[in-house]
Design a protein around this motif. Sequence first.
Motif, mmCIF file in Angstrom:
data_model
loop_
_atom_site.group_PDB
_atom_site.id
_atom_site.type_symbol
_atom_site.label_atom_id
_atom_site.label_comp_id
_atom_site.label_asym_id
_atom_site.label_seq_id
_atom_site.Cartn_x
_atom_site.Cartn_y
_atom_site.Cartn_z
ATOM 1 N N ASP A 22 0.842 -1.196 0.000
ATOM 2 C CA ASP A 22 0.000 0.000 0.000
ATOM 3 C C ASP A 22 0.879 1.248 0.000
ATOM 4 O O ASP A 22 1.948 1.287 0.635
ATOM 5 C CB ASP A 22 -0.899 0.015 1.238
ATOM 6 N N VAL A 23 0.426 2.267 -0.686
ATOM 7 C CA VAL A 23 1.232 3.469 -0.849
ATOM 8 C C VAL A 23 1.434 4.243 0.462
ATOM 9 O O VAL A 23 2.558 4.679 0.746
ATOM 10 C CB VAL A 23 0.622 4.384 -1.931
ATOM 11 N N PRO A 24 0.403 4.449 1.319
ATOM 12 C CA PRO A 24 0.632 5.244 2.533
ATOM 13 C C PRO A 24 1.746 4.694 3.429
ATOM 14 O O PRO A 24 2.654 5.455 3.806
ATOM 15 C CB PRO A 24 -0.736 5.237 3.227
ATOM 16 N N PRO A 25 1.736 3.393 3.789
ATOM 17 C CA PRO A 25 2.847 2.919 4.618
ATOM 18 C C PRO A 25 4.186 2.955 3.898
ATOM 19 O O PRO A 25 5.229 3.175 4.530
ATOM 20 C CB PRO A 25 2.440 1.482 4.975
ATOM 21 N N LEU A 26 4.176 2.740 2.582
ATOM 22 C CA LEU A 26 5.426 2.823 1.836
ATOM 23 C C LEU A 26 5.984 4.238 1.889
ATOM 24 O O LEU A 26 7.194 4.436 2.074
ATOM 25 C CB LEU A 26 5.193 2.402 0.379
ATOM 26 N N THR A 27 5.093 5.221 1.757
ATOM 27 C CA THR A 27 5.532 6.614 1.829
ATOM 28 C C THR A 27 6.158 6.924 3.182
ATOM 29 O O THR A 27 7.191 7.602 3.274
ATOM 30 C CB THR A 27 4.350 7.565 1.564
ATOM 31 N N GLU A 28 5.545 6.419 4.250
ATOM 32 C CA GLU A 28 6.088 6.643 5.594
ATOM 33 C C GLU A 28 7.472 6.019 5.742
ATOM 34 O O GLU A 28 8.384 6.626 6.311
ATOM 35 C CB GLU A 28 5.133 6.057 6.639
ATOM 36 N N ARG A 29 7.631 4.818 5.231
ATOM 37 C CA ARG A 29 8.924 4.135 5.365
ATOM 38 C C ARG A 29 10.010 4.860 4.572
ATOM 39 O O ARG A 29 11.148 5.003 5.032
ATOM 40 C CB ARG A 29 8.785 2.677 4.914
ATOM 41 N N LEU A 30 9.661 5.316 3.370
ATOM 42 C CA LEU A 30 10.639 6.027 2.556
ATOM 43 C C LEU A 30 10.971 7.392 3.157
ATOM 44 O O LEU A 30 12.127 7.837 3.107
ATOM 45 C CB LEU A 30 10.116 6.196 1.129
ATOM 46 N N THR A 31 9.974 8.056 3.732
ATOM 47 C CA THR A 31 10.216 9.353 4.363
ATOM 48 C C THR A 31 11.186 9.206 5.519
ATOM 49 O O THR A 31 12.066 10.058 5.731
ATOM 50 C CB THR A 31 8.897 9.972 4.836
ATOM 51 N N ALA A 32 11.042 8.138 6.284
ATOM 52 C CA ALA A 32 11.973 7.885 7.383
ATOM 53 C C ALA A 32 13.389 7.664 6.856
ATOM 54 O O ALA A 32 14.369 8.178 7.411
ATOM 55 C CB ALA A 32 11.507 6.676 8.187
ATOM 56 N N LEU A 33 13.501 6.900 5.774
ATOM 57 C CA LEU A 33 14.819 6.657 5.187
ATOM 58 C C LEU A 33 15.432 7.940 4.630
ATOM 59 O O LEU A 33 16.655 8.119 4.646
ATOM 60 C CB LEU A 33 14.715 5.631 4.058
ATOM 61 N N ALA A 34 14.582 8.824 4.124
ATOM 62 C CA ALA A 34 15.080 10.061 3.521
ATOM 63 C C ALA A 34 15.711 10.996 4.545
ATOM 64 O O ALA A 34 16.375 11.968 4.171
ATOM 65 C CB ALA A 34 13.950 10.787 2.791
ATOM 66 N N ASP A 35 15.515 10.721 5.836
ATOM 67 C CA ASP A 35 16.136 11.513 6.894
ATOM 68 C C ASP A 35 17.385 10.848 7.461
ATOM 69 O O ASP A 35 17.961 11.332 8.440
ATOM 70 C CB ASP A 35 15.135 11.742 8.038
#
Length: 719
Positions: free
Chosen positions: A587-600
């Motif tokens: 699902d896109v919402p949890p994927l977005t959260e995981r990638l946002t965390a990695l982006a920091d």
Amino acid sequence: MTNPVSPLTRSVPPRFTAQQAQVVQYVADSSRHLLIRATAGSGKTTTLTEAAWHLPDFTRAVYFVYNTHATAGVAPRLPAGIPARTLHAHGMGLLARTGKGAELQVQDDKTLHLLRDTGLLPAGETRFQRALSFTLRRAWDVYRELHLTRSPDDLALLLSLAGWPNQDGEDAGGQDAFATDGQRLSYLDRVLGALKDASLDAFATRASIDYTDMLWLPMQLGLGRGHVRTALVDEAQDLTPLRQQFVSHIIGLRSRTPGRLILCGDPEQSIYGYMGALPDHLPRLARDIGAVDLPLSVSFRCPVAVVAIAQTVSDFIQPAPGAPLGTVEHHPAESLTFERGDVVLCRLNAPLIRLALTLMTRGVSLHVKGRDVHERLVIAARDAFPDAFSAQQVEACVTAFQARRAAPIQRALERGERGARRQLQDLKDLCRCLSALAEQVSASGPATASDIKDVLDRLYTTQGDVLLCTVHKAKGLEWPRVTVLYPELMPLHQGDPDEERCVQFVAYTRAQQTLRFAYGKQAWDDGLRVTPHQDPPTAQPAHPVPVPDVAVSVLPPRPPAQPLARTPVRIDDERDLPLFGGPDVIDVPPLTERLTALADDSRPALRQWAAASLELLGRMPARQVYVHGAHLKQFERAASAARLAIPAFGQLPGRTVRVMVFENGLARWKHAQVNRTGPRVISVTLGGQTLRFDARTGEPLGLPLTPLGVHLDPKVLAS
């Protein structure tokens, strides 16, 4: 001695902004080095030529332009005592003063002759020997252009950049001398040393030089050191390390009485990274020489709405006071029409070729910019197609051609060599151009490579109502109405993130009145639009500033959001470690959260991978996407393990840095002895082994990205 050419008493033009006036005043009142950071359309050449009139002393001052074409436009605007020339022309002049002016011969294939004359190439004419010849010629060019040394660290970097030819198949015999990296580095060291001696001898005995020698030889021979007292350098963001060193040499930067360096350029328009001019090179040079940084952030070219688009990739550019609103439009590419004077820009060549062929069949007068692309396509067509081919053969011929050309590049990519990813992207672009051209000429019957050349000759002319060109070819130019074809292609995720952002900035800032975005069908249907961070305000006049007289219009209403796809979506992802297109659905919402965390994350490589993934995800509205779940977990595991890394105990004598090593699933910091740090390579010794890291990313040099791979402490890079 009295200066025979005295500066004229001249006031600052009343139309100049406060920023422009500040530059001129600083040139007149100070003797310090300057960096004039000038955004797109800020009147940098106008400001720099005006500043030349206010120099305290015209003696031995030179205005350096980037190419010969710019000389004609600049020279009439300078005081009589200040010439305008390119750096290469200045270098040629220094070489001519040795008494060899009438004898100088510029030979493009000089290095090949030197390699043969010195016996540095293994005997024979196998595919390996031919490839090795190309590698050594490229290595010699890169060695000089990046101003490298023959230290072990620079040699390792050079081997990574130049690549090493394949040694299997028919070439298996006779190459034991190149079996290991150590043997290759030793051989490369010998070749560079021999080429240096042979190049100096070729100039001394035959006055033979190549293009790079025009800058390299004067420094090797000590010609013209400190001869220029003031160097005004336009387009300074495009200075390669060799050009930077040449400018430093001719002003005697490290002498007791150095000259003055006035640099004018825009790091945000640094799009020639593949030539060695990276976006961070100009600011670094300015810091190294202690230059005063003066801004020219106001764009007189771009209206307010266009500046608002440019501000999505720049926090520097500002609209001029009183600038018109201008127009930004969004269209599906398939419905676009064109008028006389229109310009179409694209990140890649293939979409331009396809559009040009379509417009040509409609009778639209057009021309494509880029004779170098024309020549590459003509050569590729002759290599890819037999004497005659049919429409049914096109796909097979192009596929076979691409496979042949891609094989050595793919091996270089697997070795983690810099530039390989870009070469692979360029090859794909070239092959897509070939396909479009071949399909066109074979549509009505058998065709030949000569037919493709005939079409190319019609496209790549100098006249036509509509101009098509890549963003790189458009740098430094401007037009009333500009169309960016397929903006969804930018940024290319195979490229350097900083350079790709510069490419976007250049594309967005060519328009004087109207900027049009033309989207591919998928991007248009998915609702992708390039929009400003906030709606641009209506410009309010502050004080009179000359601006183009354009019609004011409003932004078109933003199209309604497209419904999200109900089935999982596949996203094209051509990276070495792709996230998208795998067998797993998420699902896109949890994927977005995981990638946002990695982006920091603190590690640059992880941040860039996550940021690129978010960019791709944002282009394709969907509820679910197909991914390579294993790759995502690798990156998350690397980030998690790093946060729990076992600290390094004790410390080696001397200067040390921390290196992260993954052992049995655990991350451990270890102290490594620093051998050498430079702008490109950081060399350390760890456990008796020499490790070399990319100074920009902290990743090991010459190896592909591995999430659980050894890397430098990011704090080292920041310092």
